[in-house]
Motif scaffolding. Sequence first.
Motif, PDB file in Angstrom:
ATOM      1  N   ASP A  25       0.893  -1.151   0.000  1.00 53.13           N
ATOM      2  CA  ASP A  25       0.000   0.000   0.000  1.00 53.13           C
ATOM      3  C   ASP A  25       0.930   1.199   0.000  1.00 53.13           C
ATOM      4  OD1 ASP A  25      -2.201  -1.659   0.206  1.00 53.13           O
ATOM      5  OD2 ASP A  25      -2.816  -0.967   2.189  1.00 53.13           O
ATOM      6  N   VAL A  27       1.372   5.454   1.318  1.00 49.89           N
ATOM      7  CA  VAL A  27       0.869   6.608   2.054  1.00 49.89           C
ATOM      8  C   VAL A  27       1.482   7.832   1.385  1.00 49.89           C
ATOM      9  CG1 VAL A  27       0.797   7.827   4.251  1.00 49.89           C
ATOM     10  CG2 VAL A  27       0.597   5.330   4.202  1.00 49.89           C
ATOM     11  N   TYR A  58       5.675   9.154  -1.546  1.00 46.22           N
ATOM     12  CA  TYR A  58       4.899   7.944  -1.339  1.00 46.22           C
ATOM     13  C   TYR A  58       5.741   6.970  -0.528  1.00 46.22           C
ATOM     14  CZ  TYR A  58       1.834   9.624  -5.037  1.00 46.22           C
ATOM     15  OH  TYR A  58       0.964  10.365  -5.786  1.00 46.22           O
ATOM     16  N   THR A  66      -3.316  -0.099   5.426  1.00 41.91           N
ATOM     17  CA  THR A  66      -3.801   1.285   5.473  1.00 41.91           C
ATOM     18  C   THR A  66      -5.315   1.376   5.608  1.00 41.91           C
ATOM     19  OG1 THR A  66      -3.867   1.427   3.059  1.00 41.91           O
ATOM     20  CG2 THR A  66      -1.843   2.176   4.146  1.00 41.91           C
ATOM     21  N   TRP A  69      -7.064   4.179   7.618  1.00 43.67           N
ATOM     22  CA  TRP A  69      -6.076   5.250   7.800  1.00 43.67           C
ATOM     23  C   TRP A  69      -6.788   6.584   7.858  1.00 43.67           C
ATOM     24  CZ3 TRP A  69      -0.717   5.305   8.270  1.00 43.67           C
ATOM     25  CH2 TRP A  69      -0.097   6.543   8.116  1.00 43.67           C
ATOM     26  N   SER A  74      -2.397  13.448   4.808  1.00 38.67           N
ATOM     27  CA  SER A  74      -1.880  12.231   4.209  1.00 38.67           C
ATOM     28  C   SER A  74      -3.042  11.470   3.578  1.00 38.67           C
ATOM     29  CB  SER A  74      -1.187  11.357   5.261  1.00 38.67           C
ATOM     30  OG  SER A  74      -2.110  10.871   6.211  1.00 38.67           O
ATOM     31  N   THR A  75      -2.708  10.655   2.586  1.00 41.23           N
ATOM     32  CA  THR A  75      -3.717   9.861   1.904  1.00 41.23           C
ATOM     33  C   THR A  75      -3.215   8.429   1.813  1.00 41.23           C
ATOM     34  OG1 THR A  75      -4.331  11.778   0.558  1.00 41.23           O
ATOM     35  CG2 THR A  75      -5.043   9.620  -0.232  1.00 41.23           C
ATOM     36  N   ALA A  76      -4.031   7.495   2.259  1.00 34.35           N
ATOM     37  CA  ALA A  76      -3.700   6.081   2.152  1.00 34.35           C
ATOM     38  C   ALA A  76      -4.174   5.567   0.805  1.00 34.35           C
ATOM     39  CB  ALA A  76      -4.351   5.298   3.276  1.00 34.35           C
ATOM     40  N   GLY A  78      -4.710   2.097  -1.187  1.00 33.61           N
ATOM     41  CA  GLY A  78      -4.780   0.651  -1.093  1.00 33.61           C
ATOM     42  C   GLY A  78      -5.240   0.036  -2.390  1.00 33.61           C
ATOM     43  N   THR A 111       3.738   0.406   9.034  1.00 29.46           N
ATOM     44  CA  THR A 111       2.644   1.373   8.972  1.00 29.46           C
ATOM     45  C   THR A 111       2.463   2.129  10.286  1.00 29.46           C
ATOM     46  OG1 THR A 111       1.581  -0.087   7.386  1.00 29.46           O
ATOM     47  CG2 THR A 111       0.232   1.675   8.293  1.00 29.46           C
ATOM     48  N   ARG A 115       2.983   6.131  10.900  1.00 26.00           N
ATOM     49  CA  ARG A 115       1.926   6.971  11.478  1.00 26.00           C
ATOM     50  C   ARG A 115       2.471   7.772  12.664  1.00 26.00           C
ATOM     51  NH1 ARG A 115      -3.367   5.804  11.082  1.00 26.00           N
ATOM     52  NH2 ARG A 115      -2.922   3.583  10.919  1.00 26.00           N
TER      53      ARG A 115
END
Length: 182
Positions: A25, A27, A58, A66, A69, A74-76, A78, A111, A115
């Motif tokens: 994935d 982030v 990324y 994620t 998330w 931020s953007t996860a 998947g 992950t 975070r």
Amino acid sequence: MTTHPTGEIPGFNGTRIAPAGVTWDAVRVPRFLGLQALNRLQGREGAIAMDTSDRSMYFLVPPGTTTGWSLQHSTALGETNHVVLPADDKETPPGPYWLISPRRGRLHTNTDTLRTALQAALGPRDPNQPDLDRLRFDQIQGWNCALCGARLYQDRSLGIFRTDSGLLQTPTELWACAPKCR
């Protein structure tokens, strides 16, 4: 158009459009925030792709991690997303490149560790978050409080903020009255 067995689609200059959620994935974070988080990871990072078109990073994390998330700025990405990845050996701009190449060893950043690093980079937040859509130029510049609008003589950081439109399109540190105005 041919696809790779992993579902990747070849792009220009060795780039490829790769599906997230298969071997990783991702982030996505603004470069400014990502570099601060990278400093906090202290060697625990996996592969990191840089996108020069919108100054983002990324972080590749284990697939499926994620889900749920939810972290500001931020953007996860998947299994329903794709990411443009640089050529395997591209480690300098122009165009997409690897800041940390997967060829250097570790593919994934943990992950939870990422975070934690991003939260630390964002800094402490005041429970009374500023209304980002109503901030004036003087508040964004740090001359006036981002919460109440009063002139700042003593201040405290509210953290780093960014929006997709308006005056805060790049990560900006906002300031509030000290002691607290609210």
